[in-house]
Design a protein around this motif. Structure first.
Motif, PDB file in Angstrom:
ATOM      1  N   UNK A  79       1.096 -12.862 -11.418  1.00 13.23           N
ATOM      2  CA  UNK A  79       0.046 -12.116 -10.715  1.00 13.23           C
ATOM      3  C   UNK A  79       0.316 -10.618 -10.738  1.00 13.23           C
ATOM      4  N   UNK A  80       1.562 -10.224 -10.530  1.00 12.08           N
ATOM      5  CA  UNK A  80       1.905  -8.799 -10.572  1.00 12.08           C
ATOM      6  C   UNK A  80       1.703  -8.253 -11.979  1.00 12.08           C
ATOM      7  N   UNK A  81       2.129  -9.020 -12.995  1.00  8.93           N
ATOM      8  CA  UNK A  81       1.942  -8.578 -14.379  1.00  8.93           C
ATOM      9  C   UNK A  81       0.459  -8.405 -14.701  1.00  8.93           C
ATOM     10  N   UNK A  82      -0.352  -9.320 -14.211  1.00  5.51           N
ATOM     11  CA  UNK A  82      -1.788  -9.224 -14.456  1.00  5.51           C
ATOM     12  C   UNK A  82      -2.368  -7.951 -13.867  1.00  5.51           C
ATOM     13  N   UNK A  83      -1.980  -7.645 -12.639  1.00  5.29           N
ATOM     14  CA  UNK A  83      -2.508  -6.433 -12.012  1.00  5.29           C
ATOM     15  C   UNK A  83      -2.060  -5.186 -12.763  1.00  5.29           C
ATOM     16  N   UNK A  84      -0.838  -5.197 -13.286  1.00 10.23           N
ATOM     17  CA  UNK A  84      -0.387  -4.063 -14.096  1.00 10.23           C
ATOM     18  C   UNK A  84      -1.211  -3.965 -15.370  1.00 10.23           C
ATOM     19  N   UNK A  85      -1.511  -5.108 -15.983  1.00  7.77           N
ATOM     20  CA  UNK A  85      -2.349  -5.130 -17.184  1.00  7.77           C
ATOM     21  C   UNK A  85      -3.746  -4.584 -16.871  1.00  7.77           C
ATOM     22  N   UNK A  86      -4.301  -4.982 -15.736  1.00  7.71           N
ATOM     23  CA  UNK A  86      -5.629  -4.494 -15.357  1.00  7.71           C
ATOM     24  C   UNK A  86      -5.605  -2.991 -15.074  1.00  7.71           C
TER      25      UNK A  86
END
Length: 964
Positions: free
Chosen positions: A64-71
């Motif tokens: 989830x944290x990685x996804x938010x960084x990607x976004x």
């Protein structure tokens, strides 16, 4: 070190898929299986099973944290400039109390369409506020509860005029003619052209003078823009009178904020008014989702599309709201429907209505006059710089004629100042909005001050010296007079009002919503967060391409993922609802046949087991619907299919098939179904409504389909938002790639199939939700979600089968991801209708399953992978308890007319009242299950009287004393 130790700890699939390993094992054991794979093998025909895992990329799944960084990285590639483009899209200020308590509140965005009014009263009130707002501002007596966008609203209005002129007849001797004013938004013209051609409507575009000269026999309607796309405000009363004298109806495309200071369309004589409510607090979002509006004279009541909220009463005579005139809707009338009811944007209509409630009429006028004031200041400054604006009265938009060299220089200077202006072939446009500031005005004028080191005047002095121009068409009539639009000026009061409405609805924050055909799964917080980031929300859909690199990268990746998931060659993200995806897919098939000189292929076969929106979409695409029967086991009747395919082989255009079918089964003959259609010259359209039973296990391309649409608001977790927003992208085989929707304002504008949505990528700002879902689930998570959804449905079927017959099953006696419970026998044995069971479930704290669709007298249940075993068991226990109550009636232990089912739902007022004249206890009425003593949802009204509401149609806010 083992690689799993270094894997992300905030993995998402285990949060999205609720049952844990032990619960899965327990449910499998109840069914007699040892693994999810074993169950999938028993359910999904082996001939269509995927031979390999989906190839979604080695990086997935993301934590989830990685996804938010990607976004955040994608968002950083979007460049947000101050927008002065206008053209129907305006920056706006979303009041924080509405942002936090509506748009970001799962109590609002996880609700389902309000087919069950007793547990939808809060949302229905917000929507009737929307209708009242639109009716007041347009001065027309009826409005619907929103449409997809302004362009599709214009297309709907056009068909309303044609049908009204025909008197509802299905055909006419000559092609009806509809005229559109040339100064209409280009995206609106594009969508209207797309809609008109398959329906045989001759669409003409011209000036008002050309329209006046053309009025006569065959002209069914006229659309006028007020203000025009380039900002002019014209008095159309003379032309409207001429149109009416010639037998033509008049539609006005208009602007709600402008109507706070302009004479409304109804007072000018218009029959229908359409437009967008976007600038009432809804972010630009690169094109959507935004709620369109449509209001009309009462003569057009039966032609009005979409949902209409009406005032009725409940069993106790109390005012209650409900969906009115539902017999227009496709689930009931199918191929004869005038309304494809999935075309709504409820969440955004709620936001717009609350914007009007919060500001009230005085606040809206203040905003409008400020916008008009800044427009006047810019016009005065341009005059001082030697740039006369086009003549005429203006509200918020100016057009300046320029040669190509000066245009290019001014546009470049504007971008250097952080501004986007509108580009015309022969000039530029400037549109002010609620966010416009003195600094913006200075920067706009600086862009035009070629040859000056600085402006040759002070903007403050210019503003002080500029008079607000008088309006020849200034509004004098009152609007928003209902007390609701005057009570909630303080944020504290507004907060309480919003919370009060939320508590009157049942959403996924309360309990499982076990609806078949309309999947209600988790809309995770991490998926939702980026939606309100300004880098996604404040982009204009027609901003220069170099400013939306983040969106472009997201589109490309999402299209690639969806192509891999479906097995198809190409994807279009433009359709902004599932029904519109159906329409776009059929247009692709139609264009393919026409390109092969087979325009006569217009027969569309639709099985009885297909999704409810299919027939209405086929009719919109200019096709003739032929229904294919179902066999006794719920599968497609192959003999009937072969006979009808052969009968119509010279005209066969398409088959629309839902897979797994809406009867809840994987049909083993699906490959043969596709082969039969292909052998007779047709194409196979697969309705992707049930794609959440396919992902990772099979693919439409493996099955033999040529095109499918995907309900991102079902399979890929975009929330239903109370009945919208949604997205319905289409995926196509290689031979249909050339026939994806185009758009005149985007690179793919050269496509032979026109635009189906106002914006090139539809409701782009909600695509991050599905992007995040796929990225965080990855191939293993997506496949497991499908398997657990199938497990949950079969577990419920297993538990309930001794009490409620499961109407259909597939191979090995198993269902797919949904099941149909047969309740028809109870009418004879106990006088109990399926509606009684649906209403009684509310007393247990549950939303009813889908009622009487696709088979009358049944309940269609879909549990989804996001529901825990405990929640599935709780639902089963509620259904079993209701079955025991039915048994008591059957045995004569309860009265057939006065029992908990017939009197359901039971309100707090009824249970706590002094009188209790029922032959069962208050406890049985309100607390029929032990969990209700821990948490109890109370339906705010008793059973709603539907017939009364249609006989006494009222579609605006009731008097305040009626609500006490």
């Amino acid at each position: 070190m083992h690689s799993d130790i270094l894997a992300p700890s905030d993995t998402f699939a285990r949060r999205h898929i609720s049952p844990n390993e032990a619960e899965i094992a327990e449910m499998l054991a109840a069914l007699g299986y040892h693994s999810l794979e074993e169950l999938a093998t028993a359910v999904v025909p082996s001939a269509i099973r995927l031979a390999r895992p989906l190839a979604l990329g080695e990086r997935l799944p993301l934590g989830e944290h990685e996804l938010l960084e990607e976004m955040k990285n994608l968002a950083a590639d979007n460049v947000v400039l101050r927008s002065f483009i206008g053209q129907g899209y305006y920056d706006t200020i979303t009041p924080p109390v509405i942002l936090r308590n509506v748009l970001e509140n799962p109590g609002w965005y996880t609700q389902y369409t309000p087919y069950q009014p007793e547990i939808s009263q809060g949302r229905l009130e917000a929507l009737i506020n929307f209708q009242t707002m639109v009716e007041d501002l347009t001065a027309l007596p009826m409005a619907n509860a929103s449409l997809l966008d302004e362009a599709t609203a214009a297309a709907e209005a056009m068909t309303m005029c044609v049908e009204h002129a025909r008197g509802g007849a299905a055909a006419a001797k000559q092609a009806p003619v509809f005229w559109v004013q040339a100064e209409t938004h280009p995206q609106t013209l594009a969508v209207m052209h797309t809609r008109a051609e398959p329906l045989g409507i001759a669409l003409r575009v011209g000036t008002t003078a050309e329209i006046a000269a053309a009025l006569g026999a065959g002209v069914t309607g006229v659309l006028l823009s007020y203000p025009t796309t380039d900002g002019r405000i014209d008095d159309y009363r003379g032309l409207i009178g001429q149109a009416h004298a010639a037998g033509a109806a008049v539609v006005m495309a208009t602007d709600l904020l402008a109507l706070t200071v302009l004479v409304p369309p109804g007072e000018l004589g218009a029959d229908i008014a359409i437009g967008s409510a976007q600038r009432f607090g809804v972010p630009l979002g690169f094109g959507g989702p935004h709620a369109a509006f449509l209001a009309a004279k009462d003569d057009f009541r039966r032609q009005m599309p979409g949902r209409i909220i009406g005032v009725s009463r409940d069993a106790k005579g109390k005012v209650a709201l409900r969906l009115a005139l539902q017999t227009r809707e496709q689930h009931i009338r199918r191929e004869k429907a005038t309304s494809n009811i999935c075309t709504a944007q409820v969440l955004l209509a709620v936001m717009a209505s609350m914007y009007a409630v919060y500001h009230g009429p005085e606040g809206l006028v203040r905003i409008a006059e400020r916008v008009r004031g800044f427009t006047a200041v810019i016009a005065a400054g341009l005059g001082k710089l030697g740039y006369p604006v086009r003549a005429g009265a203006h509200f918020d938009t100016l057009r300046i004629d320029l040669d190509a060299h000066k245009q290019a220089e001014i546009l470049a200077r504007a971008i250097d100042h952080g501004l986007n202006l509108r580009r015309y072939a022969d000039g530029v446009g400037i549109s002010c909005d609620e966010t416009t500031s003195h600094t913006d005005v200075h920067d706009v004028l600086e862009a035009f001050a070629i040859g000056h080191d600085e402006l040759p005047f002070e903007v403050a002095a210019l503003a002080a010296a500029t008079e607000l121009p008088a309006l020849a068409l200034g509004r004098t009539s009152a609007f928003l007079t209902h007390p609701t639009f005057h009570r909630y000026r303080a944020e504290h009061e507004m907060l309480r009002y919003l919370n009060r409405l939320t508590t009157r609805d049942l959403s996924l924050t309360t309990s499982m919503i076990p609806l078949g055909s309309c999947t209600m799964k988790l809309n995770a917080t991490t998926e939702m967060l980026p939606v309100t980031w300004p880098e996604f929300g404040r982009l204009h859909p027609f901003a220069p391409a170099e400013q939306w690199g983040g969106y472009r990268a997201m589109f490309d990746q999402l299209e690639a993922w969806l192509a891999e998931i479906t097995g198809f060659a190409a994807v279009s993200l433009q359709p902004n609802s599932g029904a519109q995806g159906e329409y776009a897919g059929l247009l692709a098939i139609r264009a393919y046949h026409r390109a092969r000189s087979e325009a006569h292929r217009t027969i569309c076969l639709i099985p009885q087991s297909a999704h409810g929106t299919n027939p209405a979409s086929a009719v919109l695409a200019g096709m003739q619907v032929v229904v294919v029967a179902s066999a006794a086991d719920g599968t497609i009747d192959m003999a009937d299919l072969r006979a009808k395919a052969e009968q119509h082989q010279g005209q066969l255009g398409a088959l629309m098939v839902t897979y797994p079918s809406t009867h809840g089964v994987f049909e083993a003959t699906i490959r043969e179904v596709c082969d039969v259609v292909h052998r007779h010259g047709g194409q196979v359209y697969m309705d992707g409504a049930n794609m959440n039973a396919q992902v990772g296990l099979t693919r439409p391309a493996e099955i033999g389909a040529d095109v499918c649409h995907l309900n991102l608001h079902k399979t890929f977790c975009i929330p239903h938002g109370g009945g919208g927003p949604g997205m319905g992208p289409i995926a196509v085989a290689p031979h249909l790639k050339a026939y994806l929707p185009g758009h005149p304002l985007a690179a793919q504008g050269t496509q032979p199939v026109g635009a189906v949505s106002a914006a090139p990528w539809g409701s782009a700002s909600i695509l991050p939700i599905s992007f995040a879902y796929i990225a965080m689930m990855g191939e293993p998570g997506l496949r497991r979600a499908t398997e657990v959804a199938i497990l949950g449905a079969n577990y419920i079927a297993h538990r309930l089968h001794p009490h409620f017959p499961v109407l259909y099953s597939g191979q090995n006696g198993r269902v797919a991801h949904e099941l149909i419970l047969d309740c028809r026998g109870f009418k004879k044995t106990a006088g109990v209708e399926v509606e009684d069971i649906a209403k009684r479930l509310m007393d247990f704290g549950f939303h009813a399953p889908t009622m009487s669709f696709p088979v009358p007298g049944t309940l269609m249940v879909e549990p989804t992978e996001s529901e825990s075993k405990a929640e599935l068991d709780r639902f089963c226990e509620a259904m079993i308890a209701i079955r025991h109550e039915i048994a008591a009636i059957e045995a004569g232990q309860m009265d057939r007319a006065n029992n908990p089912l017939k009197n359901a739902p039971h309100t707090a007022a009824a249970v706590a009242g002094t009188e209790w004249d029922r032959p069962y206890s208050r406890e049985q009425a309100a607390f029929p299950a032990p969990w209700l003593r821990v948490h109890k949802y109370w339906p705010p009204v008793a059973r709603v009287d539907n017939a009364y509401g249609d006989r006494n149609l009222v579609c605006a806010c009731p008097p305040i004393e009626a609500c006490s």
